[in-house]
Design a protein around this motif. Sequence first.
Motif, PDB file in Angstrom:
ATOM      1  N   SER A   1       0.849  -1.194   0.000  1.00  0.00           N
ATOM      2  CA  SER A   1       0.000   0.000   0.000  1.00  0.00           C
ATOM      3  C   SER A   1       0.882   1.242   0.000  1.00  0.00           C
ATOM      4  O   SER A   1       1.988   1.242   0.560  1.00  0.00           O
ATOM      5  CB  SER A   1      -0.925  -0.001   1.218  1.00  0.00           C
TER       6      SER A   1
ATOM      7  N   SER B   1      -1.748  -5.891   2.132  1.00  0.00           N
ATOM      8  CA  SER B   1      -2.022  -4.498   1.793  1.00  0.00           C
ATOM      9  C   SER B   1      -3.408  -4.300   1.203  1.00  0.00           C
ATOM     10  O   SER B   1      -3.839  -3.166   0.987  1.00  0.00           O
ATOM     11  CB  SER B   1      -0.985  -3.989   0.792  1.00  0.00           C
TER      12      SER B   1
ATOM     13  N   ASN C   1      -7.163   0.053  -1.264  1.00  0.00           N
ATOM     14  CA  ASN C   1      -6.034   0.938  -0.981  1.00  0.00           C
ATOM     15  C   ASN C   1      -5.212   1.213  -2.232  1.00  0.00           C
ATOM     16  O   ASN C   1      -5.038   0.332  -3.070  1.00  0.00           O
ATOM     17  CB  ASN C   1      -5.111   0.307   0.072  1.00  0.00           C
TER      18      ASN C   1
ATOM     19  N   SER D   1      -7.097   3.282  -5.733  1.00  0.00           N
ATOM     20  CA  SER D   1      -7.919   2.204  -5.177  1.00  0.00           C
ATOM     21  C   SER D   1      -8.794   1.518  -6.212  1.00  0.00           C
ATOM     22  O   SER D   1      -9.263   0.409  -5.982  1.00  0.00           O
ATOM     23  CB  SER D   1      -8.793   2.755  -4.039  1.00  0.00           C
TER      24      SER D   1
END
Length: 228
Positions: free
Chosen positions: A65, A108, A129, A185
């Motif tokens: 992330s 993540s 994310n 995202s």
Amino acid sequence: MNTTRVVLLIVCLVVSSTVPVGATAATQQGEAYAGTHIEFETASSAIVDYSVNGETILQSVKVQSQSNAQSQGDVRAGVGLSALTELSGAELSLNSQTEVSATVTAESGATMQAHDNSRGILVVRSGDNSQYVTVNVSRSSQAESENDQRVVVTTEDGTKVTFIVVGDGEVTVNEQGNVSANHGSDGTLVFRSYPEGRDDNDQKQEQLISEGKAAGRLEWTHRCCLRP
């Protein structure tokens, strides 16, 4: 039973417990998948030795992330994407596998789905994310950015492979000659290989993929990527 025989028996039991069984198996490095066209392993934080039709094309693929990568110091403020050469990847797990695909999930929030076809498609989805992705290609390969949405790699035997960003994001050749990408995202990074060459039709299809010029962009991308 003397002490020597006891020690040998214990060693044999330990070794036999590590032997892989079937197409997907636990290894000392993590887990492994072997299909008709693709093979790879998952180390704790990377997909490694990703091969298509017997040729290892990707040495490693890591995802993290953006918030974690920045807090860990992998990305420095004000520095461009090309400077991202090392990434502390998120922990990975080979979550599911079928006869035609395998899905790797990352802590993540990203997922990496490998499709067992002649193109060796690998699709990295961000989840909820924004993510960074770093890909180390084989040392004999040459990578070139066509634009900020697409990178083309030529392997030693002439196989062409492309990395395409769909949605909000960017992909580039980094300072070590490998591939780095970021996407939001709702973004996706698509890897495709062309063992028999990459022609104008392939490039047009890649452009459509990157621009999302179809209803249901990600669903259409997924379908077109599965074409042999």
